[in-house]
Design a protein around this motif. Sequence first.
Motif, PDB file in Angstrom:
ATOM      1  N   ARG A  13       7.625  23.817  28.100  1.00  0.00           N
ATOM      2  CA  ARG A  13       8.288  24.814  28.958  1.00  0.00           C
ATOM      3  C   ARG A  13       7.679  26.200  28.777  1.00  0.00           C
ATOM      4  O   ARG A  13       7.734  27.032  29.682  1.00  0.00           O
ATOM      5  CB  ARG A  13       9.783  24.863  28.667  1.00  0.00           C
ATOM      6  CG  ARG A  13      10.514  23.580  29.082  1.00  0.00           C
ATOM      7  CD  ARG A  13      11.938  23.571  28.634  1.00  0.00           C
ATOM      8  NE  ARG A  13      11.996  23.476  27.170  1.00  0.00           N
ATOM      9  CZ  ARG A  13      13.112  23.488  26.463  1.00  0.00           C
ATOM     10  NH1 ARG A  13      14.279  23.623  27.073  1.00  0.00           N
ATOM     11  NH2 ARG A  13      13.080  23.373  25.153  1.00  0.00           N
ATOM     12  N   LEU A  16       4.705  26.961  31.339  1.00  0.00           N
ATOM     13  CA  LEU A  16       4.937  27.000  32.779  1.00  0.00           C
ATOM     14  C   LEU A  16       4.874  28.429  33.307  1.00  0.00           C
ATOM     15  O   LEU A  16       5.247  29.374  32.616  1.00  0.00           O
ATOM     16  CB  LEU A  16       6.310  26.406  33.106  1.00  0.00           C
ATOM     17  CG  LEU A  16       6.530  24.952  32.673  1.00  0.00           C
ATOM     18  CD1 LEU A  16       7.976  24.531  32.933  1.00  0.00           C
ATOM     19  CD2 LEU A  16       5.555  24.025  33.391  1.00  0.00           C
ATOM     20  N   ALA A  18       6.365  31.269  35.505  1.00  0.00           N
ATOM     21  CA  ALA A  18       7.705  31.600  36.002  1.00  0.00           C
ATOM     22  C   ALA A  18       7.655  32.021  37.473  1.00  0.00           C
ATOM     23  O   ALA A  18       6.659  32.563  37.946  1.00  0.00           O
ATOM     24  CB  ALA A  18       8.305  32.714  35.151  1.00  0.00           C
ATOM     25  N   PRO A  50      11.308  32.684  30.108  1.00  0.00           N
ATOM     26  CA  PRO A  50      10.895  31.318  29.755  1.00  0.00           C
ATOM     27  C   PRO A  50      11.171  30.950  28.287  1.00  0.00           C
ATOM     28  O   PRO A  50      11.347  29.774  27.968  1.00  0.00           O
ATOM     29  CB  PRO A  50       9.390  31.314  30.040  1.00  0.00           C
ATOM     30  CG  PRO A  50       9.224  32.337  31.111  1.00  0.00           C
ATOM     31  CD  PRO A  50      10.217  33.415  30.751  1.00  0.00           C
ATOM     32  N   ASP A  54      14.592  29.785  30.981  1.00  0.00           N
ATOM     33  CA  ASP A  54      14.823  30.283  32.344  1.00  0.00           C
ATOM     34  C   ASP A  54      13.449  30.541  32.976  1.00  0.00           C
ATOM     35  O   ASP A  54      12.666  31.322  32.451  1.00  0.00           O
ATOM     36  CB  ASP A  54      15.635  31.584  32.271  1.00  0.00           C
ATOM     37  CG  ASP A  54      16.118  32.058  33.623  1.00  0.00           C
ATOM     38  OD1 ASP A  54      15.365  31.944  34.615  1.00  0.00           O
ATOM     39  OD2 ASP A  54      17.248  32.571  33.692  1.00  0.00           O
ATOM     40  N   SER A  55      13.168  29.883  34.077  1.00  0.00           N
ATOM     41  CA  SER A  55      11.830  29.963  34.665  1.00  0.00           C
ATOM     42  C   SER A  55      11.660  31.090  35.687  1.00  0.00           C
ATOM     43  O   SER A  55      10.854  30.991  36.601  1.00  0.00           O
ATOM     44  CB  SER A  55      11.475  28.618  35.311  1.00  0.00           C
ATOM     45  OG  SER A  55      12.383  28.358  36.361  1.00  0.00           O
ATOM     46  N   GLY A 143       2.854  31.659  31.404  1.00  0.00           N
ATOM     47  CA  GLY A 143       2.608  30.466  30.608  1.00  0.00           C
ATOM     48  C   GLY A 143       1.565  30.657  29.517  1.00  0.00           C
ATOM     49  O   GLY A 143       0.943  29.698  29.064  1.00  0.00           O
TER      50      GLY A 143
END
Length: 174
Positions: A13, A16, A18, A50, A54-55, A143
Amino acid sequence: MALLPIIVAPDPRLKLVAKPVAEVDDAVRQRLSDMLETMYDAPGVGLAAPQVGDSRRMLVIDVAGQDEEPRPLKIINPEIVWESEQTKSFDEGCLSLPEQYAGVERPAEVTVRYLDENGERQELTADGLLAVAIQHEIDHLDGVLFVDHVSSLRRNLILRKLTKLKRQKEKAAG
């Protein structure tokens, strides 16, 4: 307000990218307040969404010293619009990579454009620790971890250490 669990590397995660915050509303403001409380409790000087699962593209920073009045920044959809040619190396750490530090070379000054917690467009030029924290936290939104800026040997050493610690904690809890 609530303390949020901080994701510890290695965790997919954290890699990633956002997504932009579509609307600054009460839920976004609450999340930013919770992130700030979590950051102060950790303790740290910055926390990106993140890192708490929370993205969305938002982060909090406060580089005030322990003996200073808090100066929290709540930053939504940040974008670096200028960076100095001059660079500076800073020994960085991260709440998602506990007790791990490495020297990272970054622009010494940056200007960031963002929305504040009221949805108002802001622009801030920063240097020193604030410039480092802004760049570090924006990296999280893309990320990128601070260890991605160091040699692969150093990065692998740090990530192996964190994997081992994670396994030990899981074993102790399980």
